[in-house]
Design a protein around this motif. Structure first.
Motif, mmCIF file in Angstrom:
data_model
loop_
_atom_site.group_PDB
_atom_site.id
_atom_site.type_symbol
_atom_site.label_atom_id
_atom_site.label_comp_id
_atom_site.label_asym_id
_atom_site.label_seq_id
_atom_site.Cartn_x
_atom_site.Cartn_y
_atom_site.Cartn_z
ATOM 1 N N GLN A 351 0.829 -1.204 0.000
ATOM 2 C CA GLN A 351 0.000 0.000 0.000
ATOM 3 C C GLN A 351 0.864 1.255 0.000
ATOM 4 O OE1 GLN A 351 -2.575 -0.399 3.392
ATOM 5 N NE2 GLN A 351 -3.786 -2.047 2.474
ATOM 6 N N ARG A 352 1.974 1.212 0.719
ATOM 7 C CA ARG A 352 2.842 2.385 0.813
ATOM 8 C C ARG A 352 3.474 2.719 -0.533
ATOM 9 N NH1 ARG A 352 8.132 3.362 3.382
ATOM 10 N NH2 ARG A 352 8.206 1.241 4.195
ATOM 11 N N ILE A 353 3.909 1.702 -1.279
ATOM 12 C CA ILE A 353 4.525 1.991 -2.573
ATOM 13 C C ILE A 353 3.484 2.470 -3.572
ATOM 14 C CG2 ILE A 353 4.344 -0.337 -3.584
ATOM 15 C CD1 ILE A 353 7.299 2.146 -3.831
ATOM 16 N N GLN A 354 2.234 2.010 -3.409
ATOM 17 C CA GLN A 354 1.177 2.508 -4.280
ATOM 18 C C GLN A 354 0.894 3.988 -4.007
ATOM 19 O OE1 GLN A 354 -1.854 -0.611 -3.435
ATOM 20 N NE2 GLN A 354 -1.918 -0.866 -5.667
ATOM 21 N N LYS A 355 0.854 4.356 -2.738
ATOM 22 C CA LYS A 355 0.581 5.741 -2.381
ATOM 23 C C LYS A 355 1.738 6.658 -2.774
ATOM 24 C CE LYS A 355 -2.451 4.644 1.512
ATOM 25 N NZ LYS A 355 -2.621 4.689 2.995
ATOM 26 N N ALA A 356 2.963 6.111 -2.764
ATOM 27 C CA ALA A 356 4.122 6.938 -3.092
ATOM 28 C C ALA A 356 4.070 7.444 -4.525
ATOM 29 C CB ALA A 356 5.406 6.150 -2.859
ATOM 30 N N ALA A 357 3.540 6.626 -5.446
ATOM 31 C CA ALA A 357 3.368 7.030 -6.836
ATOM 32 C C ALA A 357 4.659 7.594 -7.425
ATOM 33 C CB ALA A 357 2.233 8.053 -6.947
ATOM 34 N N TYR A 358 5.762 6.855 -7.240
ATOM 35 C CA TYR A 358 7.039 7.305 -7.783
ATOM 36 C C TYR A 358 7.026 7.312 -9.307
ATOM 37 C CZ TYR A 358 9.008 6.617 -3.091
ATOM 38 O OH TYR A 358 9.281 6.688 -1.752
ATOM 39 N N GLY A 359 6.388 6.315 -9.867
ATOM 40 C CA GLY A 359 6.368 6.160 -11.313
ATOM 41 C C GLY A 359 5.863 4.781 -11.649
ATOM 42 N N PRO A 360 5.338 4.578 -12.854
ATOM 43 C CA PRO A 360 4.748 3.276 -13.190
ATOM 44 C C PRO A 360 5.733 2.116 -13.115
ATOM 45 C CG PRO A 360 4.992 4.672 -15.147
ATOM 46 C CD PRO A 360 5.263 5.540 -13.957
ATOM 47 N N GLU A 361 7.036 2.379 -13.274
ATOM 48 C CA GLU A 361 8.031 1.305 -13.202
ATOM 49 C C GLU A 361 8.842 1.349 -11.912
ATOM 50 O OE1 GLU A 361 10.442 0.915 -16.654
ATOM 51 O OE2 GLU A 361 8.766 1.056 -18.052
ATOM 52 N N GLU A 362 8.441 2.211 -10.972
ATOM 53 C CA GLU A 362 9.133 2.334 -9.689
ATOM 54 C C GLU A 362 8.220 1.858 -8.558
ATOM 55 O OE1 GLU A 362 12.037 6.113 -10.014
ATOM 56 O OE2 GLU A 362 9.940 6.569 -10.470
ATOM 57 N N ASN A 363 7.725 0.649 -8.738
ATOM 58 C CA ASN A 363 6.764 0.097 -7.776
ATOM 59 C C ASN A 363 7.323 -1.146 -7.098
ATOM 60 O OD1 ASN A 363 6.712 -1.449 -10.106
ATOM 61 N ND2 ASN A 363 4.528 -1.915 -9.972
ATOM 62 N N PHE A 364 8.582 -1.060 -6.644
ATOM 63 C CA PHE A 364 9.243 -2.218 -6.046
ATOM 64 C C PHE A 364 8.992 -2.298 -4.541
ATOM 65 C CE2 PHE A 364 12.224 -0.986 -9.563
ATOM 66 C CZ PHE A 364 11.943 -2.058 -10.397
ATOM 67 N N VAL A 365 8.839 -3.521 -4.056
ATOM 68 C CA VAL A 365 8.923 -3.846 -2.631
ATOM 69 C C VAL A 365 9.935 -4.982 -2.519
ATOM 70 C CG1 VAL A 365 7.742 -4.743 -0.594
ATOM 71 C CG2 VAL A 365 6.560 -3.134 -2.106
ATOM 72 N N PHE A 366 10.932 -4.799 -1.663
ATOM 73 C CA PHE A 366 12.006 -5.795 -1.533
ATOM 74 C C PHE A 366 11.754 -6.690 -0.323
ATOM 75 C CE2 PHE A 366 13.841 -2.759 -4.359
ATOM 76 C CZ PHE A 366 14.756 -3.466 -5.126
ATOM 77 N N ILE A 367 12.019 -7.966 -0.510
ATOM 78 C CA ILE A 367 11.846 -8.948 0.557
ATOM 79 C C ILE A 367 13.206 -9.547 0.892
ATOM 80 C CG2 ILE A 367 10.755 -11.102 1.278
ATOM 81 C CD1 ILE A 367 8.511 -10.509 -0.699
ATOM 82 N N ASN A 368 13.585 -9.440 2.131
ATOM 83 C CA ASN A 368 14.820 -10.026 2.641
ATOM 84 C C ASN A 368 14.451 -11.260 3.471
ATOM 85 O OD1 ASN A 368 17.513 -10.344 3.496
ATOM 86 N ND2 ASN A 368 17.206 -9.043 5.274
ATOM 87 N N ALA A 369 14.441 -12.465 2.892
ATOM 88 C CA ALA A 369 15.086 -12.844 1.651
ATOM 89 C C ALA A 369 14.358 -14.061 1.101
ATOM 90 C CB ALA A 369 16.554 -13.178 1.900
ATOM 91 N N TRP A 370 14.790 -14.481 -0.101
ATOM 92 C CA TRP A 370 14.241 -15.706 -0.690
ATOM 93 C C TRP A 370 14.847 -16.945 -0.046
ATOM 94 C CZ3 TRP A 370 10.390 -17.644 -3.311
ATOM 95 C CH2 TRP A 370 10.518 -18.916 -3.884
ATOM 96 N N ASN A 371 16.154 -16.936 0.212
ATOM 97 C CA ASN A 371 16.800 -18.196 0.619
ATOM 98 C C ASN A 371 17.992 -17.982 1.551
ATOM 99 O OD1 ASN A 371 18.470 -17.019 -1.302
ATOM 100 N ND2 ASN A 371 19.037 -18.963 -2.256
ATOM 101 N N GLU A 372 17.875 -17.062 2.499
ATOM 102 C CA GLU A 372 18.946 -16.888 3.499
ATOM 103 C C GLU A 372 18.722 -17.882 4.636
ATOM 104 O OE1 GLU A 372 21.673 -15.261 3.809
ATOM 105 O OE2 GLU A 372 21.646 -13.412 2.629
ATOM 106 N N TRP A 373 18.956 -19.164 4.351
ATOM 107 C CA TRP A 373 18.665 -20.213 5.325
ATOM 108 C C TRP A 373 19.553 -20.109 6.561
ATOM 109 C CZ3 TRP A 373 14.655 -23.583 5.252
ATOM 110 C CH2 TRP A 373 13.909 -23.659 4.075
ATOM 111 N N GLY A 374 20.797 -19.689 6.386
ATOM 112 C CA GLY A 374 21.694 -19.566 7.533
ATOM 113 C C GLY A 374 21.304 -18.442 8.463
ATOM 114 N N GLU A 375 20.447 -17.530 7.986
ATOM 115 C CA GLU A 375 19.936 -16.444 8.815
ATOM 116 C C GLU A 375 18.484 -16.688 9.213
ATOM 117 O OE1 GLU A 375 20.618 -12.846 6.627
ATOM 118 O OE2 GLU A 375 22.718 -12.725 7.262
#
Length: 496
Positions: A351-375
């Motif tokens: 919701q926050r990135i949608q409200k930010a409205a940076y640009g149509p191609e600037e709609n990223f949300v990063f997830i830490n992580a896909w496979n940091e099994w040791g963490e």
């Protein structure tokens, strides 16, 4: 490449067998989930997603000569994972993979299975960690094979993990294994080395510009110089420019990215999210293991109340975090994560990135992580939760979690917080009780000593009475003896 595939070919049957075993266990775990929410279809188009989710991806799941020399023959991240042990009650360790098993990233089947799983649950692409040390690369093989084969057909970008490698995992922070060296010549060589990846049709772009991340900008001696060299060289190589992001990792990496030559920042929990959050468990546990133990709920609460940055910054979330397996010395543990809490956090980030409205191609949300099994930080299924975190990801990004659910969840959260408060009070009372009990035990010990002294005193008095009687008897005997002596003396005197 063919030699590498021949090297691991003999392991495929064994890996496949293990994966089937883990998949059965994962299905059992998934069947036990009780999440009464609507689920999206197995496949959906990008237009159905409210944001582009990018998951950080660790490539350290194949052996390399350097790790063999530093950590032992055959070392991979699984070596760390296998050593995870719980340090206190309710501590979730070790994390055991389910569907994909203990995989080897040299196998194309594994990389394809990862991409299929990520796509199914709403992940737009992977952000591969990229290790460059003044012209030398480490753990580059999986990406090289992805580029060479064209498979999997799944979007990706790169994050330069620009930190020294040390023996931090076994407590020797000051022992450097390989060091970063910075120079203008290296900046130029580095960006040129990335041209093939940037040209790949799967590479993620923003307004036709390849997306490239730097993990620790604070380490760059002159960030503006470096980014200027990169941008100028990218134009010379035929690109329309670069879209550069600085990861807000470590202390000191927050702040306006434009001032350092970057286009945007990226949140990177748990970094910068734990300030002011108290220890989640009794202090003696943390002290015993030299650990930091924080509450996942507390971090989520902080994230939801976090003020939006004045500069361009993409939200970041994490499903969990616990690097006990990797750092047996001074681990950092975020305790009591749940798929529901993670979903609430991710939905808010979307919701926050949608409200930010940076640009149509600037709609990223990063997830830490896909496979940091040791963490202890992974979306890939494990034996405890199965696909629960992946399902939560899909619901959050496709907005399939209705308001009624969140109303119910908020009430549940309030009750949980009250329960937590009562638990804290109970813990305080328990500590007071234990302290009082200890004092009482001391008093009981003193009472017992006192009673023993009384008993001893009575015995002494009895002994004294007996001695007194005996003394009187002796005195009486003595008087009789004296009388007899006198009589004897008188008798002797008469005889004389």
């Amino acid at each position: 490449m063919d030699n590498v595939e021949e090297e691991v070919k003999t392991d495929e049957d064994e890996l496949s067998s293990n994966n089937n075993q883990y998949a059965v266990k994962a299905e059992t775990a998934a069947d036990q989930e009780q999440v009464p929410l609507a689920e999206p279809p197995d496949q959906f188009t990008e237009s159905q997603l409210r944001a582009r989710l990018l998951a950080f991806y660790l490539p350290q799941y194949h052996s390399i000569p350097e790790n063999d020399a530093w950590w032992g023959k055959g070392f991979t991240e699984w070596t760390n994972v296998s050593q995870g042990q719980p340090l206190f009650p309710a501590h979730y360790q070790p994390h055991i993979p389910a569907d994909l098993g203990f995989y080897d990233l040299r196998l194309p089947q594994v990389r394809q299975a990862q991409a299929d799983l990520a796509r199914q649950y709403g992940i737009y692409g992977f952000c591969y960690y990229h290790y460059w040390f003044n012209g030398k690369q480490l753990l580059e093989l999986p990406l090289e094979q992805v580029l060479g084969s064209g498979e999997p057909d799944f979007p990706f970008c790169l994050c330069w993990a620009n930190e020294n490698w040390t023996r931090r995992w076994d407590g020797e922070d000051d022992k450097t294994l390989i060091r970063q060296e910075y120079s203008e010549e290296d900046d130029l060589a580095h960006i040129r080395s990335l041209a093939a990846a940037f040209r790949d049709k799967r590479y993620i772009r923003v307004n036709s510009k390849p997306l490239f991340l730097v993990y620790n900008v604070r380490e760059l001696p002159d960030p503006v110089r470096t980014t200027t060299i990169w941008r100028e060289e990218a134009l010379k190589m035929g690109f329309e420019g670069l879209y550069l992001c600085k990861v807000e990792s470590r202390t000191g990496n927050k702040g306006d990215p434009a001032a350092l030559g970057f286009d945007a920042g990226i949140e990177f929990p748990p970094h910068e999210f734990a300030d002011g959050i108290p220890q989640a468990y009794p202090a003696e546990w943390a002290q015993e293991f030299e650990a930091t133990i924080l509450s996942y709920r507390g971090i989520v609460k902080t994230a939801l109340q976090r003020e939006i940055a004045e500069y361009k910054c993409f939200p970041g979330v994490m499903p969990s975090f616990d690097n006990t397996a990797r750092r047996r010395f001074r681990p950092y543990i975020v305790q009591d994560s749940t798929p529901e809490l993670y979903e609430q956090w991710l939905a808010a980030a979307v919701q926050r990135i949608q409200k930010a409205a940076y640009g149509p191609e600037e709609n990223f949300v990063f997830i830490n992580a896909w496979n940091e099994w040791g963490e202890g930080n992974h979306l890939e299924p494990d034996l405890r939760y199965g696909h629960a975190y992946l399902k939560a990801t899909r619901r959050a990004v496709a907005e399939l979690t209705g308001p009624e659910y969140w109303e119910f969840y908020e009430k549940h959260s309030e009750l949980y917080e009250k329960h937590s408060e009562l638990y804290e009070k109970h813990s305080e009372l328990s500590e007071q009780y234990q302290a009082t009990q200890a004092e009482l035990n001391k008093l009981l010990d003193l009472k017992e000593i006192h009673e023993k002294l009384i008993r001893n005193n009575k015995k002494v008095e009895q002994d004294l009475d007996a001695l007194s009687v005996h003394k009187r008897y002796i005195e009486s005997q003595n008087e009789q003896l004296v009388s007899q002596i006198r009589q004897s003396e008188e008798e002797q005197a008469r005889l004389l």
